[in-house]
Design a protein around this motif. Structure first.
Motif, PDB file in Angstrom:
ATOM      1  N   GLN A  13       1.225  -1.407   0.516  1.00 40.81           N
ATOM      2  CA  GLN A  13       0.215   0.042  -0.407  1.00 40.81           C
ATOM      3  C   GLN A  13       1.355   0.882  -0.161  1.00 40.81           C
ATOM      4  O   GLN A  13       1.907   1.383   0.385  1.00 40.81           O
ATOM      5  N   ALA A  14       0.399   2.398  -0.470  1.00 38.58           N
ATOM      6  CA  ALA A  14       0.809   3.166  -0.463  1.00 38.58           C
ATOM      7  C   ALA A  14       2.036   4.173   1.039  1.00 38.58           C
ATOM      8  O   ALA A  14       0.730   3.865   1.669  1.00 38.58           O
ATOM      9  N   LYS A  87       5.008   5.404  -3.226  1.00 42.54           N
ATOM     10  CA  LYS A  87       4.217   5.937  -3.849  1.00 42.54           C
ATOM     11  C   LYS A  87       3.497   4.672  -4.739  1.00 42.54           C
ATOM     12  O   LYS A  87       3.683   4.416  -5.488  1.00 42.54           O
ATOM     13  N   PRO A  88       1.853   5.563  -5.571  1.00 45.12           N
ATOM     14  CA  PRO A  88       1.947   4.413  -6.151  1.00 45.12           C
ATOM     15  C   PRO A  88       2.748   4.581  -7.885  1.00 45.12           C
ATOM     16  O   PRO A  88       2.889   3.989  -9.289  1.00 45.12           O
ATOM     17  N   GLU A  89       3.007   5.465  -7.925  1.00 44.35           N
ATOM     18  CA  GLU A  89       3.913   6.360  -8.813  1.00 44.35           C
ATOM     19  C   GLU A  89       4.933   5.418  -9.222  1.00 44.35           C
ATOM     20  O   GLU A  89       6.002   5.359 -10.207  1.00 44.35           O
ATOM     21  N   THR A  91       5.496   2.425  -9.134  1.00 45.32           N
ATOM     22  CA  THR A  91       4.679   0.790  -9.044  1.00 45.32           C
ATOM     23  C   THR A  91       5.493   0.994 -11.051  1.00 45.32           C
ATOM     24  O   THR A  91       5.602   2.190 -11.592  1.00 45.32           O
ATOM     25  N   VAL A 121       2.416  -0.434  -5.428  1.00 41.71           N
ATOM     26  CA  VAL A 121       1.830   0.327  -4.911  1.00 41.71           C
ATOM     27  C   VAL A 121       0.589   0.975  -4.610  1.00 41.71           C
ATOM     28  O   VAL A 121       0.210   1.390  -5.905  1.00 41.71           O
ATOM     29  N   SER A 122       0.056   0.290  -4.066  1.00 45.32           N
ATOM     30  CA  SER A 122      -1.188   0.117  -4.566  1.00 45.32           C
ATOM     31  C   SER A 122      -2.608   1.739  -3.419  1.00 45.32           C
ATOM     32  O   SER A 122      -1.451   2.283  -2.739  1.00 45.32           O
ATOM     33  N   SER A 123      -3.484   2.628  -4.306  1.00 46.08           N
ATOM     34  CA  SER A 123      -3.550   4.098  -3.567  1.00 46.08           C
ATOM     35  C   SER A 123      -4.509   3.390  -2.343  1.00 46.08           C
ATOM     36  O   SER A 123      -5.051   2.659  -1.985  1.00 46.08           O
TER      37      SER A 123
END
Length: 123
Positions: A13-14, A87-89, A91, A121-123
């Motif tokens: 997770q984030a 962070k999701p970015e 990924t 990475v999930s938000s």
């Protein structure tokens, strides 16, 4: 000849953390700059971080400074990438690399690549 095998990717997770490991074969591991690139879907492979042969010098792309830490253990032929505050970015598929030079490097210039490990990475 250097062979590289990454491990440690996964889903997080984030705000979470992951540690990537890259195990290298070959007796000349300590002669190489080691580092990481990453490639997100539909994007070019981009530089993340690298560390010089002794471990005394490191360099990071701006987007990961203060969050990622690269280290190496020449006795174990291993390089690590500790990733915090993900962070999701972030990924992407993360690729370990080895190269005989130090300094700015483009993907096409790299001497040896690992097979890559997925980080999501999930938000």
């Amino acid at each position: 000849q250097v062979q590289l095998v990454e491990s440690g990717g996964g889903l997080v997770q984030a705000g979470g953390s992951l540690r990537l490991s890259c195990a290298a074969s070959g007796r000349t591991f300590s002669m190489y700059t080691m580092g990481w690139f990453r490639q997100a879907p539909g994007k070019e492979r981009e530089f993340v971080a690298h560390i010089n042969w002794s471990g005394a010098n490191t360099y990071y792309t701006d987007s990961v400074k203060g969050r990622f830490t690269i280290s190496r253990d020449n006795a174990k032929n291993t390089v690590l990438l500790q990733m915090n505050s993900l962070k999701p970015e972030d990924t992407a598929v993360y690729y370990c690399y080895a190269d005989r030079s130090w300094g700015a490097i483009a993907a096409y210039e790299v001497d040896y690549w690992g097979q890559g490990t997925q980080v999501t990475v999930s938000s």
